[in-house]
Design an enzyme around this catalytic site. Sequence first.
Site, PDB file in Angstrom:
ATOM      1  N   CYS A 104       0.873  -1.179   0.000  1.00  0.00           N
ATOM      2  CA  CYS A 104       0.000   0.000   0.000  1.00  0.00           C
ATOM      3  C   CYS A 104       0.907   1.225   0.000  1.00  0.00           C
ATOM      4  O   CYS A 104       2.108   1.101  -0.240  1.00  0.00           O
ATOM      5  CB  CYS A 104      -0.945  -0.012   1.207  1.00  0.00           C
ATOM      6  SG  CYS A 104      -0.095  -0.141   2.790  1.00  0.00           S
ATOM      7  N   THR A 105       0.370   2.381   0.284  1.00  0.00           N
ATOM      8  CA  THR A 105       1.164   3.606   0.179  1.00  0.00           C
ATOM      9  C   THR A 105       2.328   3.622   1.156  1.00  0.00           C
ATOM     10  O   THR A 105       3.481   3.781   0.767  1.00  0.00           O
ATOM     11  CB  THR A 105       0.273   4.840   0.420  1.00  0.00           C
ATOM     12  OG1 THR A 105      -0.841   4.785  -0.463  1.00  0.00           O
ATOM     13  CG2 THR A 105       1.050   6.122   0.178  1.00  0.00           C
TER      14      THR A 105
END
Length: 278
Positions: free
Chosen positions: A207-208
């Site tokens: 994810c980020t």
Amino acid sequence: MRSPATVTHRPASGPLCIFTAVNTTDTVLNISCYKFVPLPDAAALREVLHERAVGAQLKGTILLAEEGINFFLAGPADAVRGFVAQLRTDSRFADLEPKESWSATVPFRKMLVKVKREIIRMDHPTIRPAAGRAPAVDPVTLRRWLDQGHDDEGREVVTLDTRNAFEVDAGTFDNAIDWRIDKFTEFPPALRAHRSELQDKTVVSFCTGGIRCEKAAILMREEGLSHVYQLEGGILKYFELTDGAHYHGGCFVFDERRVLDTGLAIDTPAAAAETAIK
């Protein structure tokens, strides 16, 4: 790339920070970090942190929940670092190590401190990262695995994007699995619908900055998948520690910079990202 690294199993109490772009000619300091740690006093803590942040003329967002803290702040360097120093006087946050980046302007419009049910909503109360994490793979090791097409045991490696569809559209790993979810609460049912496709593979959730893929990896372990890792530090850490190989496009970030390229510089104009959100 930096020196080779290995797969790590980090203690549950250790912090995991989000990394953002660096430009030393700019004067606004940005920090971002999260930690899963029990905070039964989240409501009272909200008042304290809001007063401190506003008093220091900071802008950004602090999310608090019984499961931990997640924050993104920007402002004058002394004020930002002073806020963190005071936060560390609470023994629960003593080991926080926020990563710093610089920008020409503050990428937030106001200062918000909120108490939420979860610092990242999954609607799956049995998932508690503070009680124990899934194993993590560092960015340099993941790049090597993707280069060779398998992990160090010869098992096929697949990357699983745990972000929302509009974030994925800004950029993702080559051939990443994307279940086109619109919010993170859709991840558990999507996993159950596709679990058989992941069996006998090494799955790296990403994810980020790490917070969603941390919960996702724990859930996959609970669902019976044996070879699951979370990408340590997320996409932005991968950009920082590698040359960005095996990733195409940029990484959406939730501030006014919107999208960062693999060199951690602003990629997509804000207007384009705004359209993507709508």
